[in-house]
Design an enzyme around this catalytic site. Sequence first.
Site, PDB file in Angstrom:
ATOM      1  N   SER A 190      63.767  38.003  54.757  1.00  0.00           N
ATOM      2  CA  SER A 190      63.699  37.822  53.300  1.00  0.00           C
ATOM      3  C   SER A 190      62.268  37.850  52.778  1.00  0.00           C
ATOM      4  O   SER A 190      61.386  37.151  53.298  1.00  0.00           O
ATOM      5  CB  SER A 190      64.342  36.469  52.962  1.00  0.00           C
ATOM      6  OG  SER A 190      63.849  35.980  51.733  1.00  0.00           O
ATOM      7  N   GLY A 191      62.058  38.621  51.727  1.00  0.00           N
ATOM      8  CA  GLY A 191      60.736  38.663  51.104  1.00  0.00           C
ATOM      9  C   GLY A 191      60.369  37.316  50.514  1.00  0.00           C
ATOM     10  O   GLY A 191      59.238  36.843  50.661  1.00  0.00           O
ATOM     11  N   LEU A 192      61.355  36.688  49.846  1.00  0.00           N
ATOM     12  CA  LEU A 192      61.102  35.373  49.258  1.00  0.00           C
ATOM     13  C   LEU A 192      60.706  34.372  50.339  1.00  0.00           C
ATOM     14  O   LEU A 192      59.725  33.634  50.208  1.00  0.00           O
ATOM     15  CB  LEU A 192      62.370  34.887  48.532  1.00  0.00           C
ATOM     16  CG  LEU A 192      62.346  33.437  48.052  1.00  0.00           C
ATOM     17  CD1 LEU A 192      61.299  33.238  46.970  1.00  0.00           C
ATOM     18  CD2 LEU A 192      63.725  33.013  47.538  1.00  0.00           C
TER      19      LEU A 192
ATOM     20  N   HIS B  29      73.345  43.378  43.486  1.00  0.00           N
ATOM     21  CA  HIS B  29      72.852  42.010  43.331  1.00  0.00           C
ATOM     22  C   HIS B  29      73.303  41.438  41.988  1.00  0.00           C
ATOM     23  O   HIS B  29      73.439  42.182  41.002  1.00  0.00           O
ATOM     24  CB  HIS B  29      71.327  42.008  43.411  1.00  0.00           C
ATOM     25  CG  HIS B  29      70.766  40.706  43.904  1.00  0.00           C
ATOM     26  ND1 HIS B  29      71.540  39.671  44.340  1.00  0.00           N
ATOM     27  CD2 HIS B  29      69.476  40.280  44.029  1.00  0.00           C
ATOM     28  CE1 HIS B  29      70.767  38.669  44.715  1.00  0.00           C
ATOM     29  NE2 HIS B  29      69.507  39.019  44.535  1.00  0.00           N
TER      30      HIS B  29
ATOM     31  N   ARG C  18      68.991  48.843  46.815  1.00  0.00           N
ATOM     32  CA  ARG C  18      69.415  47.633  46.071  1.00  0.00           C
ATOM     33  C   ARG C  18      69.420  47.926  44.575  1.00  0.00           C
ATOM     34  O   ARG C  18      68.392  48.340  44.009  1.00  0.00           O
ATOM     35  CB  ARG C  18      68.456  46.505  46.419  1.00  0.00           C
ATOM     36  CG  ARG C  18      68.550  45.294  45.538  1.00  0.00           C
ATOM     37  CD  ARG C  18      67.847  44.157  46.244  1.00  0.00           C
ATOM     38  NE  ARG C  18      67.388  43.121  45.343  1.00  0.00           N
ATOM     39  CZ  ARG C  18      66.760  42.020  45.745  1.00  0.00           C
ATOM     40  NH1 ARG C  18      66.502  41.837  47.031  1.00  0.00           N
ATOM     41  NH2 ARG C  18      66.370  41.108  44.878  1.00  0.00           N
TER      42      ARG C  18
ATOM     43  N   ASP D  61      61.280  45.004  49.332  1.00  0.00           N
ATOM     44  CA  ASP D  61      60.931  44.933  47.906  1.00  0.00           C
ATOM     45  C   ASP D  61      61.086  46.323  47.266  1.00  0.00           C
ATOM     46  O   ASP D  61      62.105  46.960  47.441  1.00  0.00           O
ATOM     47  CB  ASP D  61      59.517  44.358  47.724  1.00  0.00           C
ATOM     48  CG  ASP D  61      59.451  42.874  48.099  1.00  0.00           C
ATOM     49  OD1 ASP D  61      60.534  42.235  48.144  1.00  0.00           O
ATOM     50  OD2 ASP D  61      58.357  42.359  48.352  1.00  0.00           O
TER      51      ASP D  61
ATOM     52  N   ASP E 218      56.590  35.254  45.702  1.00  0.00           N
ATOM     53  CA  ASP E 218      57.375  36.463  45.994  1.00  0.00           C
ATOM     54  C   ASP E 218      57.044  37.545  44.966  1.00  0.00           C
ATOM     55  O   ASP E 218      57.906  38.040  44.252  1.00  0.00           O
ATOM     56  CB  ASP E 218      58.873  36.076  45.952  1.00  0.00           C
ATOM     57  CG  ASP E 218      59.780  37.189  46.445  1.00  0.00           C
ATOM     58  OD1 ASP E 218      59.272  38.133  47.083  1.00  0.00           O
ATOM     59  OD2 ASP E 218      60.988  37.117  46.182  1.00  0.00           O
TER      60      ASP E 218
ATOM     61  N   ASP F 128      63.675  43.015  53.919  1.00  0.00           N
ATOM     62  CA  ASP F 128      63.574  43.094  52.468  1.00  0.00           C
ATOM     63  C   ASP F 128      62.272  43.836  52.164  1.00  0.00           C
ATOM     64  O   ASP F 128      61.190  43.262  52.254  1.00  0.00           O
ATOM     65  CB  ASP F 128      63.548  41.652  51.933  1.00  0.00           C
ATOM     66  CG  ASP F 128      63.381  41.589  50.434  1.00  0.00           C
ATOM     67  OD1 ASP F 128      63.250  42.658  49.803  1.00  0.00           O
ATOM     68  OD2 ASP F 128      63.392  40.466  49.910  1.00  0.00           O
TER      69      ASP F 128
ATOM     70  N   GLU G 183      64.479  47.945  46.504  1.00  0.00           N
ATOM     71  CA  GLU G 183      65.135  47.633  45.230  1.00  0.00           C
ATOM     72  C   GLU G 183      64.559  48.475  44.097  1.00  0.00           C
ATOM     73  O   GLU G 183      63.365  48.818  44.129  1.00  0.00           O
ATOM     74  CB  GLU G 183      65.010  46.134  44.938  1.00  0.00           C
ATOM     75  CG  GLU G 183      63.595  45.640  44.766  1.00  0.00           C
ATOM     76  CD  GLU G 183      63.465  44.110  44.882  1.00  0.00           C
ATOM     77  OE1 GLU G 183      63.932  43.539  45.897  1.00  0.00           O
ATOM     78  OE2 GLU G 183      62.888  43.496  43.961  1.00  0.00           O
TER      79      GLU G 183
ATOM     80  N   ASN H 132      60.567  38.058  41.943  1.00  0.00           N
ATOM     81  CA  ASN H 132      61.889  37.698  42.457  1.00  0.00           C
ATOM     82  C   ASN H 132      62.931  37.843  41.352  1.00  0.00           C
ATOM     83  O   ASN H 132      62.697  37.505  40.197  1.00  0.00           O
ATOM     84  CB  ASN H 132      61.874  36.255  42.985  1.00  0.00           C
ATOM     85  CG  ASN H 132      63.180  35.910  43.662  1.00  0.00           C
ATOM     86  OD1 ASN H 132      64.131  35.498  42.999  1.00  0.00           O
ATOM     87  ND2 ASN H 132      63.233  36.093  44.968  1.00  0.00           N
ATOM     88  N   SER H 133      64.101  38.333  41.755  1.00  0.00           N
ATOM     89  CA  SER H 133      65.145  38.664  40.777  1.00  0.00           C
ATOM     90  C   SER H 133      65.644  37.456  39.997  1.00  0.00           C
ATOM     91  O   SER H 133      66.227  37.607  38.926  1.00  0.00           O
ATOM     92  CB  SER H 133      66.323  39.308  41.498  1.00  0.00           C
ATOM     93  OG  SER H 133      65.891  40.467  42.138  1.00  0.00           O
TER      94      SER H 133
ATOM     95  N   LYS I  34      56.656  43.590  42.370  1.00  0.00           N
ATOM     96  CA  LYS I  34      57.938  43.015  41.938  1.00  0.00           C
ATOM     97  C   LYS I  34      57.820  41.512  41.688  1.00  0.00           C
ATOM     98  O   LYS I  34      56.837  40.859  42.066  1.00  0.00           O
ATOM     99  CB  LYS I  34      59.042  43.321  42.959  1.00  0.00           C
ATOM    100  CG  LYS I  34      58.780  42.928  44.396  1.00  0.00           C
ATOM    101  CD  LYS I  34      58.738  41.451  44.709  1.00  0.00           C
ATOM    102  CE  LYS I  34      60.009  40.709  44.415  1.00  0.00           C
ATOM    103  NZ  LYS I  34      60.998  40.798  45.474  1.00  0.00           N
TER     104      LYS I  34
END
Length: 555
Positions: free
Chosen positions: A59-61, A202, A171, A100, A71, A98, A127, A135-136, A133
């Site tokens: 996970s990037g986060l 997502h 993504r 990104d 992130d 991930d 994504e 975080n979403s 980026k």
Amino acid sequence: MTLSLREPARPESGQGPRSKAAALKSALLSPELAFLMEAHNGLSARIVEESGFKGIWASGLSMSAALGVRDNNEASWTQVLEVLEFMADATTIPILVDGDTGYGNFNNVRRLVKKLCQRGIAGVCIEDKLFPKTNSFIGDGQPLADIDEFCGKIKAGKDSQSDPDFCLVARVEALISGWGLDEALRRADAYHRAGADGILIHSKRSTADEIFAFCKEWGNRCPVVIVPTMYHATPTERYRAAGISCVIWANHNVRAAITAMREVSRKIAASETLVGVEGGIASVKDVFELSGNPELAEAERRYLPQPGSDTAAVVLAASRGAALGELTADRPKCMIDVRGQPLLRRQISTLKDSGIRQVSVVVGYRKEAVDLPSIELVPNDAYASTGECASLALAEKRLVGPCLITYGDILFRRYILDRLLEADGDIVVVADALWRERRRIGPGMVHDHITCSRPFSAGYLDEDTVDLVRAASDLPDAAIHGEWVGLAKLSAEGAALARHELAAMRADGTLGAANMPDLFNRLVAGGHRVRVQYITGHWLDVDDAFDLAKARNFL
Ligand code: SPV
Ligand code: MG
């Protein structure tokens, strides 16, 4: 399963070598619902595998959080790559990274995919947002990438993979950014046509409704991957029923670690003690095992020279040491304290450091006080009326292979032992050439002096061979070349000779009163070579308070 971090990846039995990418691909394509669990470093990746997961979400986060950054592409892609390499080395299961937005344009994606393949990473998810980026789950309606530009990245990534099974998952952020289902489907379809191996759809809603609506429209075009962080209350069965291919539990290890680390740090900070903490956290042994220490120990046995590993030691420690007075009222002299540890414990540590695992100690006076771990005790109940050879004879079953004989009241620098273990010869005794400097004359003072085939001299080299001529405590000065320090080594052959001689002493009635020099003299008289290894100090024995003071300084 208890693999360690450093065990090499093994193909599943019955199959040829199978790349991690192939394993990820078959999980994506399988009709079974697959699960990827988040990890953010080698340790957490190892724990994910140990827990039975078949794949890892890097996970990037979580990797950012573990590095202490946001992130927002604050960690560079090569820094992420470093973390990924540790994770891949630590595990045998596939890792989906991930990626990104791919860290730039199509060209950056090409290089990223190339490097991921080189490091054994099974797949990447990119994504359709803009670099750098966010975080979403932060903010509303982040801008999306141009569809054609993003399709170019997908194609560039697929064209760059060196492993044919490497997976590129595209993504779709259209639902998160508020563009709705049609835009999500339009994008997913374009990405699928561009060559994506799967679509990650997502959502940040608290229910999975828009995910299920997407799946219904999407049908079976290609595998669908989801991240139910926000709609976590949805039963997993519903994902199966919706035909979803893969669920990513995206950040639960880093969050669990935060909770646990906070709890323990706050507890220790508040209480200023570890009391009450130990039972609730992983043991140090657990850390060693997870880090692969057992494998390293095994490798050390295979690859490092182990001079003492097949050698047993017999420690002669039956006597009281009456000259130490009160200090030996309740314990033998081998157990007197020298700077916080019994003398014998220090000696055993030196033996073990040199690879000697089997240590037998012949005990007599106050034998119950010799309460050290990992040793074999051999009682000599007639210690008061017998000498060293009787004690040695009681440990006869240890005189089989290579073995070391040492007095229990001596301390020596480790190099002396290592040199002795490497020495050639069936019977080798260590002698101090600086015997004059050690000599003390007085009641009860006994020095095992020796005459050798040649004296120690300034030009003496380690390789020069020197043989014992005679050992005795009453040699005239002119005949003394050294003092036996109480340390000898026997090869298997030498041990057999010693056993034979001890038996002969028993038969002729001299065993009870004999000391080690008597044994050496008999061996020499029998025509056997007893080699002498000269040293110049760096050892001592402890007979009285004066010696004890010296021993304290020695340490
Ligand atoms: C991550 O784990 O970094 C993800 C998933 O990208 S999410 O945080 O849900 O966007
Ligand atoms: Mg991410």
